[in-house]
Design a protein around this motif. Structure first.
Motif, PDB file in Angstrom:
ATOM      1  N   LYS A  56      38.315 -57.400 -69.426  1.00 32.45           N
ATOM      2  CA  LYS A  56      37.400 -57.253 -68.377  1.00 32.45           C
ATOM      3  C   LYS A  56      38.070 -57.490 -67.205  1.00 32.45           C
ATOM      4  CE  LYS A  56      33.058 -57.311 -70.823  1.00 32.45           C
ATOM      5  NZ  LYS A  56      31.517 -58.000 -70.680  1.00 32.45           N
ATOM      6  N   ALA A  57      38.643 -58.817 -67.048  1.00 35.80           N
ATOM      7  CA  ALA A  57      39.620 -59.107 -65.978  1.00 35.80           C
ATOM      8  C   ALA A  57      40.676 -58.270 -65.777  1.00 35.80           C
ATOM      9  CB  ALA A  57      40.017 -60.485 -66.242  1.00 35.80           C
ATOM     10  N   GLY A  58      41.251 -57.983 -66.504  1.00 34.96           N
ATOM     11  CA  GLY A  58      42.245 -56.793 -66.506  1.00 34.96           C
ATOM     12  C   GLY A  58      41.785 -55.272 -65.956  1.00 34.96           C
ATOM     13  N   GLN A  59      40.820 -54.888 -66.546  1.00 36.41           N
ATOM     14  CA  GLN A  59      40.203 -53.648 -66.116  1.00 36.41           C
ATOM     15  C   GLN A  59      39.774 -53.833 -64.410  1.00 36.41           C
ATOM     16  OE1 GLN A  59      41.356 -51.588 -68.497  1.00 36.41           O
ATOM     17  NE2 GLN A  59      39.951 -50.338 -67.367  1.00 36.41           N
ATOM     18  N   ALA A  60      38.980 -54.972 -64.420  1.00 36.45           N
ATOM     19  CA  ALA A  60      38.579 -55.164 -62.787  1.00 36.45           C
ATOM     20  C   ALA A  60      39.884 -55.375 -61.738  1.00 36.45           C
ATOM     21  CB  ALA A  60      37.678 -56.564 -62.660  1.00 36.45           C
ATOM     22  N   ALA A  61      40.938 -55.963 -62.169  1.00 35.62           N
ATOM     23  CA  ALA A  61      41.896 -55.968 -61.385  1.00 35.62           C
ATOM     24  C   ALA A  61      42.816 -54.844 -61.059  1.00 35.62           C
ATOM     25  CB  ALA A  61      42.894 -57.102 -62.128  1.00 35.62           C
ATOM     26  N   LEU A  62      42.782 -53.866 -62.127  1.00 29.90           N
ATOM     27  CA  LEU A  62      43.259 -52.503 -62.197  1.00 29.90           C
ATOM     28  C   LEU A  62      42.736 -51.608 -61.185  1.00 29.90           C
ATOM     29  CD1 LEU A  62      45.974 -51.078 -63.035  1.00 29.90           C
ATOM     30  CD2 LEU A  62      44.571 -50.333 -64.897  1.00 29.90           C
ATOM     31  N   LEU A  63      41.106 -51.768 -61.350  1.00 31.92           N
ATOM     32  CA  LEU A  63      40.303 -50.957 -60.515  1.00 31.92           C
ATOM     33  C   LEU A  63      40.430 -51.648 -59.025  1.00 31.92           C
ATOM     34  CD1 LEU A  63      37.129 -50.430 -62.640  1.00 31.92           C
ATOM     35  CD2 LEU A  63      38.565 -48.834 -61.825  1.00 31.92           C
ATOM     36  N   GLY A  64      40.564 -52.815 -59.016  1.00 30.16           N
ATOM     37  CA  GLY A  64      40.571 -53.504 -57.476  1.00 30.16           C
ATOM     38  C   GLY A  64      42.060 -52.824 -56.922  1.00 30.16           C
ATOM     39  N   ALA A  65      43.249 -52.806 -57.715  1.00 29.28           N
ATOM     40  CA  ALA A  65      44.446 -52.298 -57.213  1.00 29.28           C
ATOM     41  C   ALA A  65      44.396 -50.885 -56.500  1.00 29.28           C
ATOM     42  CB  ALA A  65      45.603 -52.497 -58.354  1.00 29.28           C
ATOM     43  N   LEU A  66      43.609 -50.008 -57.578  1.00 24.06           N
ATOM     44  CA  LEU A  66      43.444 -48.630 -57.169  1.00 24.06           C
ATOM     45  C   LEU A  66      42.695 -48.415 -55.790  1.00 24.06           C
ATOM     46  CD1 LEU A  66      44.222 -45.577 -58.024  1.00 24.06           C
ATOM     47  CD2 LEU A  66      42.042 -45.896 -59.385  1.00 24.06           C
ATOM     48  N   VAL A  67      41.454 -49.390 -55.602  1.00 23.61           N
ATOM     49  CA  VAL A  67      40.790 -49.175 -54.561  1.00 23.61           C
ATOM     50  C   VAL A  67      41.506 -49.784 -53.514  1.00 23.61           C
ATOM     51  CG1 VAL A  67      38.827 -50.196 -53.218  1.00 23.61           C
ATOM     52  CG2 VAL A  67      38.545 -49.543 -55.543  1.00 23.61           C
ATOM     53  N   LEU A  68      42.416 -50.745 -53.535  1.00 20.24           N
ATOM     54  CA  LEU A  68      43.221 -51.230 -52.262  1.00 20.24           C
ATOM     55  C   LEU A  68      44.206 -49.945 -52.006  1.00 20.24           C
ATOM     56  CD1 LEU A  68      44.207 -54.915 -53.136  1.00 20.24           C
ATOM     57  CD2 LEU A  68      42.555 -54.040 -51.557  1.00 20.24           C
ATOM     58  N   LEU A  69      44.860 -49.167 -53.160  1.00 19.68           N
ATOM     59  CA  LEU A  69      45.687 -48.100 -52.669  1.00 19.68           C
ATOM     60  C   LEU A  69      44.843 -47.110 -51.844  1.00 19.68           C
ATOM     61  CD1 LEU A  69      47.668 -48.183 -55.971  1.00 19.68           C
ATOM     62  CD2 LEU A  69      48.791 -48.539 -53.616  1.00 19.68           C
TER      63      LEU A  69
ATOM     64  N   ALA B   5      36.508 -46.814 -42.330  1.00 24.51           N
ATOM     65  CA  ALA B   5      36.679 -46.441 -43.730  1.00 24.51           C
ATOM     66  C   ALA B   5      37.381 -47.419 -44.267  1.00 24.51           C
ATOM     67  CB  ALA B   5      36.795 -44.950 -43.987  1.00 24.51           C
ATOM     68  N   SER B   6      38.885 -47.549 -44.007  1.00 24.73           N
ATOM     69  CA  SER B   6      39.804 -48.251 -44.678  1.00 24.73           C
ATOM     70  C   SER B   6      39.391 -49.734 -44.810  1.00 24.73           C
ATOM     71  CB  SER B   6      41.073 -48.255 -43.816  1.00 24.73           C
ATOM     72  OG  SER B   6      42.104 -48.873 -44.504  1.00 24.73           O
ATOM     73  N   ALA B   7      38.683 -50.197 -43.554  1.00 30.14           N
ATOM     74  CA  ALA B   7      38.386 -51.570 -43.913  1.00 30.14           C
ATOM     75  C   ALA B   7      37.249 -51.913 -44.671  1.00 30.14           C
ATOM     76  CB  ALA B   7      37.926 -52.230 -42.403  1.00 30.14           C
ATOM     77  N   ALA B   8      36.408 -50.952 -44.981  1.00 32.73           N
ATOM     78  CA  ALA B   8      35.214 -50.803 -45.964  1.00 32.73           C
ATOM     79  C   ALA B   8      35.856 -50.667 -47.321  1.00 32.73           C
ATOM     80  CB  ALA B   8      34.319 -49.768 -45.570  1.00 32.73           C
ATOM     81  N   VAL B   9      36.681 -49.843 -47.618  1.00 36.07           N
ATOM     82  CA  VAL B   9      37.317 -49.770 -48.842  1.00 36.07           C
ATOM     83  C   VAL B   9      37.792 -51.218 -49.336  1.00 36.07           C
ATOM     84  CG1 VAL B   9      38.937 -48.407 -50.360  1.00 36.07           C
ATOM     85  CG2 VAL B   9      37.314 -47.357 -48.762  1.00 36.07           C
ATOM     86  N   LEU B  10      38.833 -51.697 -48.258  1.00 38.16           N
ATOM     87  CA  LEU B  10      39.401 -52.878 -48.421  1.00 38.16           C
ATOM     88  C   LEU B  10      38.625 -53.760 -49.000  1.00 38.16           C
ATOM     89  CD1 LEU B  10      42.597 -53.989 -48.188  1.00 38.16           C
ATOM     90  CD2 LEU B  10      41.757 -54.774 -45.780  1.00 38.16           C
ATOM     91  N   ALA B  11      37.323 -53.881 -48.206  1.00 36.69           N
ATOM     92  CA  ALA B  11      36.452 -55.297 -48.730  1.00 36.69           C
ATOM     93  C   ALA B  11      36.042 -54.702 -50.053  1.00 36.69           C
ATOM     94  CB  ALA B  11      35.282 -55.040 -47.714  1.00 36.69           C
ATOM     95  N   GLY B  12      35.993 -53.618 -50.457  1.00 35.99           N
ATOM     96  CA  GLY B  12      35.502 -53.234 -51.889  1.00 35.99           C
ATOM     97  C   GLY B  12      36.515 -53.627 -52.938  1.00 35.99           C
TER      98      GLY B  12
END
Length: 455
Positions: free
Chosen positions: A228-241, A203-210
Motif C-alpha cells: 500500500k505504501a508503494g502504490q500510494a508513493a507511485l500514485l503520488g509521483a504520477l500526481v506530481l508529474l 491548478a498546478s499548486a492544487a495538484v501539487l498539494a494532492g
C-alpha cells in the motif's frame, strides 16, 4: 462527422501514428490485466492457495496505474495530432462549424483510431496475459490450476475503458481549438503566449498539494503494509508529474535559462540559437520536457523503491517477500517504461516535425542544414537535461516517502548504476528521435516548405 474523421485519417495517417501507438499500448495492457482478473474469478473453488497478494489485487493495482498513465499519454499524443490539423479545424470554425461539431469530429477520430488498433492490441494483450500468468504460477503467486478463460469479456472491457480514456482525452485536447473565436483560432497555431496563466499555476499548486498528501499517506504506512505504501508513493509521483505538466511552461523556461549557459559556452552559435528557441517557445519546450520527466520520474521511482525494498528485505525481517514483491515491482516498472517511452518518442517526433516550415525559413536566411541539425541536437540535449531534473525531483520525493514507510529513514537505497542507465536511456530516446526527424525536417526545397503549413 465520421466521414470527415475518416478523411483526416486517410489524408494524414502519420499524424495519428503516435495516438495509435498510445491507444494500442493502453488496450493491450488493460486486456492483459483483465485476463488475470478473469482467470482468478473463474478458477476452481477448491484451488490450492498461492503466495503473494493474489491475481485480483495484482490486476487491480496494475490496472489502476495503467489507466492513469494511459490517460496522460493519450492526452499528449492526441494534442499533437490536433496540432497537426489545427488549421483545418480552425477553417471549419470559420465556415460555421460549432465547437460541439468540432468536438464530435475529434471524438470520431479517437473512436476510429481505437477500433483500428483493437484487434492487434487484443492479440498482444491476451498473449501477454497468458505469459504473465504462467510466470506467476511458476513463482507460486497463482495456483497451478488457474487458466485464462476463453471469453471476450476482458477484451470488451479493455475496449470500453480505452474508449472512455480516449474520449476524456479528446475533451481535454480539443479545448484550445473550441474555446477561441474562429478568427483567432486561425492564427493560434503560429503564436504562443509568453506567460503561464494564473489559473494554470493555481491548478498546478492544487495538484501539487494532492501529490504531497499521497506521499505523506505513503510515508505513514506501517512496515507491514509495504504494498500500500508503494502504490500510494507511485500514485503520488504520477500526481506530481501532472502538476509538473500544468506548470511546465514556467518551470521549463526557468530551468532552460539556468542550463542554457553551458550549452551556449560549448557551442556558441548553435547553442545560442537553441537556447533562444527553447526559452522563446516555452510551451513547445514544456511539451517535449514533460514526457522525458514522465519517463525519468516513473522509472526512477519504481527502480529506487524496488532497490529500497530489496535492501530492507535483506537487512531486517520487515515482512517483505523479496522474490515476489520485487519481481512485481520490476514488472510494473517495465510497463511504465513502455508507456513513458512511447510518449517521449511520440512527442519529440511531433514537436520536431511541426517545425519544418520554421527550418525552411531559417535556411532562407542563410542557415545550412548542418547548422540546423546542430541546433536541434543542442535543443535535444537541453530538453533532456530539464526533463531529467524534473523527473529526478519527483522520483526523489516519492522514493523518500516509500523509504520512510519501509525503514523509518527518508533516505532510500539509491542504485547508482540503475540511475545512470535511466539517464542514458532518456538521452538515447531523446537525441536520436529529434535528430532523425530533423534530417527529414531540413530536406526539400526551402522556398516551397516556407509557404507550406508544416505537413
Amino acid at each position: 462527422m465520421i466521414p470527415l474523421a475518416l478523411g483526416q485519417l486517410r489524408r494524414r495517417p502519420a499524424a495519428f501514428a503516435g495516438l495509435a501507438a498510445a491507444l494500442f499500448l493502453a488496450l493491450a495492457t488493460l486486456t492483459l490485466f483483465g485476463s488475470l482478473f478473469a482467470a482468478d474469478t473463474t478458477a476452481p473453488a477448491g484451488r490450492e492457495a498461492a503466495r503473494g497478494p493474489g491475481l485480483t489485487v495484482i490486476a487491480g493495482a496494475f490496472g489502476e496505474i495503467a489507466v492513469l498513465v494511459a490517460f496522460f499519454v493519450v492526452v499528449n499524443a492526441l494534442g499533437f495530432a490536433l496540432r497537426r490539423q489545427h488549421r483545418e479545424l480552425a477553417l471549419l470554425r470559420t465556415i460555421a462549424a460549432t465547437p460541439r461539431q468540432v468536438r464530435r469530429l475529434v471524438r470520431g477520430q479517437v473512436a476510429v483510431t481505437t477500433l483500428a488498433t483493437a484487434l492487434p492490441a487484443w492479440a498482444a494483450g491476451a498473449a501477454a496475459g497468458r505469459g504473465m500468468l504462467a510466470e506467476l504460477r511458476r513463482r507460486g503467486m497463482a495456483a497451478p490450476g488457474v487458466r485464462v478463460p476463453d471469453t471476450p469479456v476482458p477484451m470488451l472491457v479493455a475496449l470500453t475503458v480505452t474508449l472512455a480514456v480516449g474520449l476524456a482525452a479528446s475533451a481535454v485536447a480539443a479545448r484550445r481549438i473550441t474555446r477561441t473565436a474562429p478568427a483567432a483560432a486561425l492564427t493560434a497555431s503560429s503564436t504562443e503566449h509568453g506567460r503561464t496563466g494564473a489559473p494554470r499555476l493555481l491548478a498546478s499548486a492544487a495538484v501539487l498539494a494532492g501529490g504531497g498528501f499521497l506521499l505523506r499517506l505513503a510515508a505513514t504506512r506501517p512496515a507491514g503494509q509495504v504494498d500500500k505504501a508503494g502504490q500510494a508513493a507511485l500514485l503520488g509521483a504520477l500526481v506530481l508529474l501532472v502538476a509538473t505538466a500544468l506548470a511546465g511552461p514556467f518551470a521549463a523556461r526557468v530551468l532552460a535559462a539556468v542550463l542554457g549557459a553551458p550549452i551556449r559556452a560549448l557551442a556558441p552559435a548553435a547553442g545560442w540559437l537553441a537556447d533562444a528557441n527553447l526559452r522563446g517557445y516555452a510551451r513547445r519546450l514544456s511539451s517535449a520536457v514533460v514526457p522525458v520527466a514522465l519517463l525519468v520520474g516513473l522509472s526512477g521511482t519504481m527502480l529506487i523503491m524496488t532497490s529500497t525494498a530489496e535492501h530492507a528485505a535483506g537487512t531486517a525481517a520487515s515482512g517483505i517477500t523479496a522474490d515476489t514483491d520485487v519481481w512485481l515491482r520490476r514488472t510494473e516498472l517495465a510497463m511504465l517504461v513502455c508507456f513513458a517511452a512511447v510518449s517521449t518518442v511520440n512527442t519529440l517526433v511531433a514537436v520536431t516535425a511541426e517545425r519544418r516550415r520554421e527550418c525552411a525559413l531559417l535556411r532562407l536566411t542563410g542557415a545550412t542544414r548542418g547548422q540546423l541539425l546542430r541546433m536541434l541536437t543542442a535543443e535535444a540535449l537541453l530538453t533532456t537535461a530539464v526533463g531529467l531534473l524534473l523527473g529526478a525531483a519527483v522520483a526523489g520525493a516519492a522514493a523518500s516517502a516509500f523509504s520512510t514507510a519501509v525503514s523509518g529513514s527518508p533516505m532510500p537505497y539509491l542504485p547508482v548504476a540503475g540511475c545512470w542507465w535511466i539517464g542514458a536511456g532518456a538521452v538515447a530516446l531523446t537525441a536520436p528521435a529529434v535528430v532523425a526527424t530533423g534530417f527529414w525536417a531540413v530536406r526539400g526545397p526551402a522556398t516551397e516548405l516556407a509557404g507550406a503549413d508544416g505537413d
